[in-house]
Design a protein around this motif. Structure first.
Motif, PDB file in Angstrom:
ATOM      1  N   VAL A  76       0.863  -1.173   0.000  1.00 46.57           N
ATOM      2  CA  VAL A  76       0.000   0.000   0.000  1.00 46.57           C
ATOM      3  C   VAL A  76       0.906   1.231   0.000  1.00 46.57           C
ATOM      4  N   PHE A  77       0.759   2.076  -0.976  1.00 38.35           N
ATOM      5  CA  PHE A  77       1.566   3.285  -1.132  1.00 38.35           C
ATOM      6  C   PHE A  77       3.060   2.971  -1.165  1.00 38.35           C
ATOM      7  N   GLY A  78       3.432   1.934  -1.890  1.00 37.63           N
ATOM      8  CA  GLY A  78       4.842   1.585  -2.023  1.00 37.63           C
ATOM      9  C   GLY A  78       5.039   0.602  -3.156  1.00 37.63           C
ATOM     10  N   ASP A  79       6.255   0.529  -3.652  1.00 33.42           N
ATOM     11  CA  ASP A  79       6.593  -0.364  -4.758  1.00 33.42           C
ATOM     12  C   ASP A  79       7.190  -1.662  -4.238  1.00 33.42           C
ATOM     13  N   THR A  80       7.055  -2.710  -5.041  1.00 32.79           N
ATOM     14  CA  THR A  80       7.664  -4.003  -4.742  1.00 32.79           C
ATOM     15  C   THR A  80       8.534  -4.391  -5.921  1.00 32.79           C
ATOM     16  N   LYS A  81       9.777  -4.761  -5.641  1.00 31.58           N
ATOM     17  CA  LYS A  81      10.704  -5.157  -6.694  1.00 31.58           C
ATOM     18  C   LYS A  81      11.433  -6.424  -6.258  1.00 31.58           C
ATOM     19  N   ARG A  82      11.489  -7.395  -7.166  1.00 32.35           N
ATOM     20  CA  ARG A  82      12.264  -8.607  -6.923  1.00 32.35           C
ATOM     21  C   ARG A  82      13.156  -8.839  -8.132  1.00 32.35           C
ATOM     22  N   SER A  83      14.455  -8.993  -7.852  1.00 32.86           N
ATOM     23  CA  SER A  83      15.419  -9.251  -8.918  1.00 32.86           C
ATOM     24  C   SER A  83      16.592 -10.010  -8.327  1.00 32.86           C
ATOM     25  N   GLY A  84      17.534 -10.373  -9.165  1.00 32.23           N
ATOM     26  CA  GLY A  84      18.677 -11.152  -8.701  1.00 32.23           C
ATOM     27  C   GLY A  84      18.282 -12.601  -8.463  1.00 32.23           C
ATOM     28  N   ARG A  85      19.003 -13.270  -7.598  1.00 33.36           N
ATOM     29  CA  ARG A  85      18.758 -14.691  -7.320  1.00 33.36           C
ATOM     30  C   ARG A  85      17.659 -14.812  -6.264  1.00 33.36           C
ATOM     31  N   TRP A  86      16.496 -15.315  -6.660  1.00 31.28           N
ATOM     32  CA  TRP A  86      15.384 -15.535  -5.741  1.00 31.28           C
ATOM     33  C   TRP A  86      14.547 -16.693  -6.247  1.00 31.28           C
ATOM     34  N   SER A  87      13.777 -17.301  -5.375  1.00 31.96           N
ATOM     35  CA  SER A  87      12.951 -18.453  -5.739  1.00 31.96           C
ATOM     36  C   SER A  87      11.545 -17.987  -6.079  1.00 31.96           C
ATOM     37  N   LEU A  88      11.087 -18.371  -7.248  1.00 30.13           N
ATOM     38  CA  LEU A  88       9.736 -18.051  -7.686  1.00 30.13           C
ATOM     39  C   LEU A  88       8.809 -19.164  -7.225  1.00 30.13           C
ATOM     40  N   ALA A  89       7.796 -18.806  -6.457  1.00 29.76           N
ATOM     41  CA  ALA A  89       6.821 -19.794  -5.989  1.00 29.76           C
ATOM     42  C   ALA A  89       5.978 -20.268  -7.171  1.00 29.76           C
ATOM     43  N   THR A  90       5.346 -21.416  -7.000  1.00 27.74           N
ATOM     44  CA  THR A  90       4.473 -21.936  -8.052  1.00 27.74           C
ATOM     45  C   THR A  90       3.336 -20.965  -8.327  1.00 27.74           C
ATOM     46  N   LYS A  91       2.784 -20.380  -7.254  1.00 25.77           N
ATOM     47  CA  LYS A  91       1.738 -19.363  -7.391  1.00 25.77           C
ATOM     48  C   LYS A  91       2.130 -18.149  -6.562  1.00 25.77           C
ATOM     49  N   THR A  92       2.209 -17.003  -7.228  1.00 28.33           N
ATOM     50  CA  THR A  92       2.545 -15.758  -6.551  1.00 28.33           C
ATOM     51  C   THR A  92       1.387 -14.788  -6.738  1.00 28.33           C
ATOM     52  N   ARG A 106      14.996 -13.234 -14.674  1.00 30.92           N
ATOM     53  CA  ARG A 106      16.148 -13.752 -15.411  1.00 30.92           C
ATOM     54  C   ARG A 106      17.104 -14.545 -14.531  1.00 30.92           C
ATOM     55  N   SER A 107      17.229 -14.219 -13.272  1.00 27.58           N
ATOM     56  CA  SER A 107      18.114 -14.971 -12.377  1.00 27.58           C
ATOM     57  C   SER A 107      17.335 -15.745 -11.323  1.00 27.58           C
ATOM     58  N   ALA A 108      16.029 -15.775 -11.446  1.00 28.60           N
ATOM     59  CA  ALA A 108      15.196 -16.485 -10.471  1.00 28.60           C
ATOM     60  C   ALA A 108      15.288 -17.993 -10.689  1.00 28.60           C
ATOM     61  N   THR A 109      15.155 -18.739  -9.616  1.00 28.48           N
ATOM     62  CA  THR A 109      15.068 -20.200  -9.726  1.00 28.48           C
ATOM     63  C   THR A 109      13.610 -20.593  -9.566  1.00 28.48           C
ATOM     64  N   ILE A 110      13.218 -21.609 -10.311  1.00 28.35           N
ATOM     65  CA  ILE A 110      11.849 -22.102 -10.210  1.00 28.35           C
ATOM     66  C   ILE A 110      11.894 -23.580  -9.907  1.00 28.35           C
ATOM     67  N   THR A 111      10.850 -24.066  -9.241  1.00 27.08           N
ATOM     68  CA  THR A 111      10.805 -25.486  -8.894  1.00 27.08           C
ATOM     69  C   THR A 111       9.699 -26.210  -9.630  1.00 27.08           C
ATOM     70  N   ALA A 112       8.893 -25.496 -10.371  1.00 22.91           N
ATOM     71  CA  ALA A 112       7.787 -26.110 -11.101  1.00 22.91           C
ATOM     72  C   ALA A 112       7.947 -25.821 -12.588  1.00 22.91           C
ATOM     73  N   HIS A 113       7.390 -26.709 -13.404  1.00 25.21           N
ATOM     74  CA  HIS A 113       7.452 -26.496 -14.849  1.00 25.21           C
ATOM     75  C   HIS A 113       6.648 -25.264 -15.251  1.00 25.21           C
ATOM     76  N   SER A 114       5.568 -24.979 -14.489  1.00 26.22           N
ATOM     77  CA  SER A 114       4.806 -23.775 -14.778  1.00 26.22           C
ATOM     78  C   SER A 114       4.549 -23.023 -13.487  1.00 26.22           C
ATOM     79  N   SER A 115       4.637 -21.698 -13.569  1.00 24.71           N
ATOM     80  CA  SER A 115       4.410 -20.821 -12.427  1.00 24.71           C
ATOM     81  C   SER A 115       3.432 -19.736 -12.842  1.00 24.71           C
ATOM     82  N   THR A 116       2.603 -19.313 -11.878  1.00 25.99           N
ATOM     83  CA  THR A 116       1.606 -18.281 -12.143  1.00 25.99           C
ATOM     84  C   THR A 116       1.856 -17.091 -11.235  1.00 25.99           C
TER      85      THR A 116
END
Length: 179
Positions: A76-92, A106-116
């Motif tokens: 709320v009244f602020g920005d969210t930024k994710r970059s670099g090495r981080w894990s992408l959840a199956t559902k975000t 680009r540098s995120a790791t994923i554990t599922a074949h598809s992520s939403t």
């Protein structure tokens, strides 16, 4: 070995290398960008047996930690930024009021074949950067906002990870691009 036999062997090596890449990205040993770069080499017309045998060397390293199946971001009244090495959840899910969302996968790791990634935004823009060679699907709607998609120059190969971006936005833009 005849040229036809050698071509058949190279095709079989391509399939094996692609399967190993999919396992490596699923286990978190490769980022999406690394996967994209290696998949481009695997399916390039100039790939030979030696290159394909080295593209995904066997690794006895244990797989990276599994990211959670769901992730929720509220702003709320602020920005969210994710970059670099981080894990992408199956559902975000990102819920934003008067703030922007910026995801660089680009540098995120994923554990599922598809992520939403689902973004609900009121008075905020959404920006998602994916590596080339990753399949992207878009959904949702923007009311009083623009939707822009740049898929890059490289097509997603067979078995490429799928990133679904679903955006529900009021007075905000959605920009998804491959780099």
């Amino acid at each position: 070995m005849t040229a036809a036999e050698e071509g058949h062997e190279v095709d079989q090596l391509r399939v094996v290398a692609q399967a190993r890449l999919e396992v490596a990205v699923g286990e978190g040993r490769l980022t999406l960008e690394e996967y994209s770069d290696k998949a481009a080499v695997v399916w390039s017309p100039t790939a030979d047996r030696a290159l394909l045998a080295q593209i995904v060397p066997y690794s006895a390293d244990p797989p990276a930690a599994v990211s959670p199946p769901q992730s929720t971001i509220v702003g709320v009244f602020g920005d969210t930024k994710r970059s670099g090495r981080w894990s992408l959840a199956t559902k975000t899910l990102a819920l934003m009021l008067f703030g922007d969302v910026k995801f660089d996968l680009r540098s995120a790791t994923i554990t599922a074949h598809s992520s939403t990634i689902t973004v609900v935004s009121i008075f905020g823009d959404t920006s998602v950067v994916v590596p080339e060679g990753v399949s992207v699907e878009l959904g949702g709607f923007e009311l009083f906002g623009d939707r822009e998609f740049d898929g890059g120059r490289q097509d997603a190969g067979p078995g490429a990870p799928v990133i679904r971006v679903v955006s529900y936005s009021l007075f905000g833009d959605l920009k998804v691009r491959a780099r």
